[in-house]
Design a protein around this motif. Structure first.
Motif, mmCIF file in Angstrom:
data_model
loop_
_atom_site.group_PDB
_atom_site.id
_atom_site.type_symbol
_atom_site.label_atom_id
_atom_site.label_comp_id
_atom_site.label_asym_id
_atom_site.label_seq_id
_atom_site.Cartn_x
_atom_site.Cartn_y
_atom_site.Cartn_z
ATOM 1 N N SER A 1 -16.561 -22.203 -0.100
ATOM 2 C CA SER A 1 -16.275 -21.015 -0.982
ATOM 3 C C SER A 1 -15.483 -19.946 -0.102
ATOM 4 O O SER A 1 -14.889 -19.094 -0.558
ATOM 5 N N GLY A 2 -16.344 -19.590 0.900
ATOM 6 C CA GLY A 2 -15.972 -18.346 1.951
ATOM 7 C C GLY A 2 -14.512 -18.778 2.392
ATOM 8 O O GLY A 2 -13.769 -17.802 2.287
ATOM 9 N N GLY A 3 -14.243 -19.859 2.937
ATOM 10 C CA GLY A 3 -12.835 -20.183 3.385
ATOM 11 C C GLY A 3 -11.771 -20.062 2.210
ATOM 12 O O GLY A 3 -10.588 -19.445 2.542
ATOM 13 N N LYS A 4 -12.003 -20.592 1.029
ATOM 14 C CA LYS A 4 -11.061 -20.318 0.015
ATOM 15 C C LYS A 4 -10.898 -18.949 -0.293
ATOM 16 O O LYS A 4 -9.675 -18.439 -0.569
ATOM 17 N N SER A 5 -11.930 -18.010 -0.325
ATOM 18 C CA SER A 5 -11.644 -16.413 -0.665
ATOM 19 C C SER A 5 -10.731 -15.767 0.526
ATOM 20 O O SER A 5 -10.063 -14.831 0.339
ATOM 21 N N LEU A 6 -11.196 -16.170 1.840
ATOM 22 C CA LEU A 6 -10.397 -15.538 2.845
ATOM 23 C C LEU A 6 -8.923 -16.228 2.810
ATOM 24 O O LEU A 6 -7.920 -15.735 3.280
ATOM 25 N N GLY A 7 -8.614 -17.156 2.241
ATOM 26 C CA GLY A 7 -7.443 -17.873 2.348
ATOM 27 C C GLY A 7 -6.631 -17.093 1.248
ATOM 28 O O GLY A 7 -5.383 -16.740 1.350
ATOM 29 N N GLY A 8 -7.261 -16.824 0.079
ATOM 30 C CA GLY A 8 -6.509 -15.875 -0.791
ATOM 31 C C GLY A 8 -6.059 -14.481 -0.502
ATOM 32 O O GLY A 8 -5.072 -14.093 -0.610
ATOM 33 N N ILE A 9 -6.808 -13.939 0.288
ATOM 34 C CA ILE A 9 -6.714 -12.595 0.642
ATOM 35 C C ILE A 9 -5.424 -12.458 1.682
ATOM 36 O O ILE A 9 -4.550 -11.795 1.786
ATOM 37 N N GLY A 10 -5.514 -13.493 2.676
ATOM 38 C CA GLY A 10 -4.519 -13.868 3.634
ATOM 39 C C GLY A 10 -2.984 -14.021 2.902
ATOM 40 O O GLY A 10 -2.006 -13.242 3.427
ATOM 41 N N VAL A 11 -3.059 -14.833 1.773
ATOM 42 C CA VAL A 11 -1.671 -14.974 1.188
ATOM 43 C C VAL A 11 -1.293 -13.367 0.355
ATOM 44 O O VAL A 11 -0.176 -13.367 0.522
ATOM 45 N N ALA A 12 -2.239 -12.860 0.078
ATOM 46 C CA ALA A 12 -1.916 -11.597 -0.485
ATOM 47 C C ALA A 12 -1.503 -10.569 0.372
ATOM 48 O O ALA A 12 -0.537 -9.835 0.167
ATOM 49 N N VAL A 13 -2.253 -10.555 1.536
ATOM 50 C CA VAL A 13 -1.296 -9.681 2.634
ATOM 51 C C VAL A 13 -0.158 -10.227 3.061
ATOM 52 O O VAL A 13 0.548 -9.130 3.238
ATOM 53 N N ILE A 14 0.031 -11.448 3.197
ATOM 54 C CA ILE A 14 1.329 -11.778 3.507
ATOM 55 C C ILE A 14 2.319 -11.386 2.646
ATOM 56 O O ILE A 14 3.499 -10.852 2.753
ATOM 57 N N PHE A 15 2.076 -11.618 1.367
ATOM 58 C CA PHE A 15 2.832 -11.188 0.251
ATOM 59 C C PHE A 15 3.133 -9.915 0.284
ATOM 60 O O PHE A 15 4.364 -9.447 -0.128
ATOM 61 N N GLY A 16 2.080 -8.982 0.360
ATOM 62 C CA GLY A 16 2.515 -7.607 0.255
ATOM 63 C C GLY A 16 3.298 -7.039 1.425
ATOM 64 O O GLY A 16 4.335 -6.148 1.310
ATOM 65 N N ILE A 17 3.032 -7.565 2.714
ATOM 66 C CA ILE A 17 3.940 -7.545 3.879
ATOM 67 C C ILE A 17 5.453 -7.543 3.507
ATOM 68 O O ILE A 17 6.488 -7.101 4.070
#
Length: 383
Positions: free
Chosen positions: A48-64
């Motif tokens: 569950s922790g890995g999935k949460s961190l993966g969603g944040i990374g995708v959001a950060v990349i999308f924002g950039i």
């Protein structure tokens, strides 16, 4: 001690168990271990922790990516330019000078300079109407009026304008004589080329306006250049002589008119003077007539004496009556001649009537002997 020495407690960084050299682990396994370590800080741990961190990374990349896309849409249009905006390849609108923004990958902006005056030369050897070859060099100045038409009405506006320019020059030169192109007909040829070029580009609808046309040079072939230079020099001399003749005529005519006016005024003054003198003589004789009727002899004698005085008063000769005497007389000729050279009053202006009136105031009988002696005292003649 080194990790691969005996007793190294299996400190192999690649985690090769049993001390066997099995190479580096798979990259998927490395990333999995990294994500598992980072997951301890963001959730309950585990998957569950890995999935949460993966969603944040995708959001950060999308924002950039979004921020980069926004900043990539800023552009600047210069003061002399206008921007043609194409949205998905279709014309949308124009943009004015200044800092602008466009959605990248959606809009494409084509800046077009609409204020700069551009020039295009053209030259070549051409055949004239009288079947002579002449080399002509001209230059056209133009400006872009409509950016969209200039960009999309024709494939290559510069090349199309160049071909239309050459065509206009050849048409005008082909319908003109060589002497006109080389000498006095340059201005007419320049204006004709401009009109012809304007008519051609109007049919193309390129969004271009022709501002001016410069006739730079026109010369014959090098083989006959000297003969044509002599002909041009002769024509220039002809024009110069014509200008000099016109200037001379403009200078001479007012002078002649002035002389005519002066002669007319002198003639009019002479006419008036003679008329007035005649009228004065008539008036004088009309006044003298009653006196003559009253004393004819006295009046006739006085008129005779005054007439003789007038006649002999203008000559340098001196008449002396020495009859009956043998005396030698001294005459101061220089003083006498000097007095005679001075201004004399004409006898026709003297008032004979006034002399007669004075004589009537002091009446003395005049005998025939006295008249004879007076007439004998003055003898007419010439030495």
């Amino acid at each position: 001690m080194a990790w691969n020495e005996p007793g190294g407690n299996n400190n192999d960084p690649w985690k090769n168990k049993g001390g066997r050299d099995q190479g580096p682990p798979d990259l998927d396994e490395v990333f999995k271990n990294l994500m598992s370590k980072l997951g301890k800080f963001g959730g309950d741990g585990g998957s569950s922790g890995g999935k949460s961190l993966g969603g944040i990374g995708v959001a950060v990349i999308f924002g950039i990516l979004v921020i980069g896309w926004v900043f990539s849409g800023f552009y600047t249009i210069r003061e002399a330019e206008r921007g043609v905006v194409l949205r998905f390849g279709e014309f949308s609108h124009f943009v004015d000078p200044g800092l602008q923004w466009k959605p990248t990958l959606i809009d494409v902006v084509i800046p077009v300079d609409v204020k700069t005056i551009r020039s295009m030369p053209s030259s070549g050897s051409m055949l004239t109407e009288d079947e002579n070859v002449v080399r002509v060099e001209m230059e056209v100045q133009y400006r872009i009026l409509e950016p969209y038409k200039y960009s999309f009405a024709v494939t290559s506006p510069e090349e199309s304008l160049s071909q239309a320019f050459d065509s206009a020059i050849r048409y005008v030169v082909g319908h003109s004589k060589m002497d006109d192109i080389l000498t006095s007909g340059r201005e007419v040829a320049r204006q004709s080329v401009r009109d012809e070029l304007t008519g051609i580009i109007e049919s193309y609808d390129m969004g271009i306006a022709v501002l001016d046309m410069n006739f730079k040079d026109a010369r014959p072939p090098e083989e006959v250049k000297e003969a044509f230079d002599d002909a041009i020099a002769a024509q220039e001399d002809e024009q110069r002589f014509i200008n000099e003749a016109e200037a001379y005529s403009r200078e001479l005519e007012p002078r002649a008119r002035g002389q005519v006016n002066r002669m007319a005024q002198e003639a009019q003054a002479y006419k008036e003077r003679v008329t007035l003198e005649a009228q004065g003589a008539i008036a004088r004789f009309e006044e003298l007539l009653p006196q003559y009727m009253a004393a004819p002899e006295v009046t006739r004698s006085r008129i005779y004496l005054e007439t003789m005085e007038e006649v002999y008063g203008n000559t340098s000769k001196i008449l002396v009556d020495t009859e009956g005497t043998g005396n030698m007389m001294y005459l101061p000729l220089d003083k006498i001649l000097g007095n005679q050279s001075g201004p004399t009053i004409p006898a026709n202006i003297r008032s004979t009537l006034e002399g007669l009136r004075n004589q009537e105031a002091d009446p003395q009988p005049v005998s025939s002997n006295s008249r004879n002696s007076r007439s004998n005292g003055v003898r007419s003649g010439r030495n």
